[in-house]
Design an enzyme around this catalytic site. Sequence first.
Site: not given
Length: 456
Positions: A166, A190, A260
């Site tokens: 992330s 992601d 996610h």
Amino acid sequence: MVDDPKRKPLIVPAVLLLLSSFQAGDTDRLSEHHCTDFQTANFLRGSKLKVQFLLFTSSRPSCGELILVGDGIKNCSFNSSLETKIIIHGFRALGTKPSWIEGLVRAILDTSQVNVIAVDWVYGSTGAYPSAVENVTPVALSISEFISKLLALGVSGTSIHIIGVSLGAHVGGLVGHFHGGQLGRITGLDPAGPKYTRASPEERLDPGDALFVEAIHTDADNFGIRIPVGHIDYFVNGGRDQPGCPRFISAGYKYLICDHMRAVHLYVSALKHSCPIMAFPCSSYHDFLNGRCLDCVDPFLLSCPRIGLLEQAGINMKKLPKEAKVYLMTSPSAPFCVHHSLVEFHLQKKRNKVTSIEITFYSNSTKDTAKITIPKHQEMGKRLLAHRVPLCQVNSVTLKYLPKNQFWRKDESSIVGKFCAASLPLDSTLTMSCLPWNLTLLSNTDISYELPAACA
Ligand SMILES: *[C@@H]1O[C@H](CO)[C@@H](O)[C@H](O)[C@H]1NC(C)=O
Ligand SMILES: *[C@@H]1O[C@H](CO)[C@@H](O)[C@H](O)[C@H]1NC(C)=O
Ligand SMILES: *[C@@H]1O[C@H](CO)[C@@H](O)[C@H](O)[C@H]1NC(C)=O
Ligand SMILES: *[C@@H]1O[C@H](CO)[C@@H](O)[C@H](O)[C@H]1NC(C)=O
């Protein structure tokens, strides 16, 4: 470690056995003292980042060894002749240790002899998302300094692989940028979208940040970034919504985070299981599902990229493409990997309405389905079918014609045509296996056939 002596042959003299068991006991007690865990920020955002570097090695995969950067890195179990994986987490809303860290560290160490370094920047990553974003540059600087010390030990830049989750993917991008794009590899799991989709390539992860940059996209419509940021960008199930994730907000936190976090679970799974998680270049997921992208000739010169630790994701080329979007489907749960097959139905006679046919592949233990739609006035329809066992283990295929029965107008009660299937990537001859006769499909009736494909 403690049970090591038990595995030794029985002929080992008893004295030696005793001795070694003492030694094993001693190191074990020592290691207990030296294990360091992630910090917890307890909602209090400190003014200091308190970045920690925790080293994990094959001999103690569940014990983090705190590396004191000031002291230099010599006095610890870091082995400079091995490759190094640096894991960087992202935003930690609650200031807690990421739950997936241990699984990822373990999965890496179980497959490769490497140094794994988990970066703990929990203090800087908690609070509100924008303040975590403000800390990206200082954290990246601190990791860069750390890497410079590794390089000073004689570690080669190319042997360093950053795995960023992330927001951590953009931290990794910045670290790579500070090292002139000469580090070996960056994997973004992601990569975060908010505040980064419109950022300049210097501010976010981009293909210039390492010799090989890849990103796995699983939540591109929410927490993840929707633009490609690597040499290769995997858009898993189209990159937005993941099968097996709750679709309604009533599922709470799980609803928010499931898509996610799928990138991390998928990556860990790819390390743990041998089934290939292969992806195919295409202009869109829609085109991919509709069977318009069946091989990896362009731009990968035949080698399809695979999620995992293969060098350059298994693609065999000197000059890498940039921002190549590749697509794949997965199953809803681990190990996630599926095989993709093209399924086609050719009508004997074109029809003046849309024709839908449901195709199901059965193996001893699996059942996987896809729907072929043949547009009106066309002879053929095709679709990708994702199946969990290789095509050669599929025992039978079931076809079902789904007529559109509107009450004022009945559809035909049967259709005739030919069915063919082929496993992706299609080879250059584009050969498909077909059921060798004209099939008559009765409306809403399952018809099963054995599929003539043998395992090589
Ligand atoms: C680090 O070096 C010091 C001094 O040489 C030594 O006492 C200590 O045991 C070493 N620590 C490790 C983990 O090797
Ligand atoms: C470092 O790794 C290499 C390669 O696996 C190994 O031969 C060597 O013994 C290791 N060094 C230390 C100090 O463990
Ligand atoms: C499926 O089951 C049949 C019959 O039990 C067996 O002969 C065959 O080996 C099985 N195939 C696989 C792929 O397990
Ligand atoms: C199947 O149908 C096609 C098209 O009508 C025809 O040319 C072909 O001979 C048929 N094949 C068989 C095996 O009946």
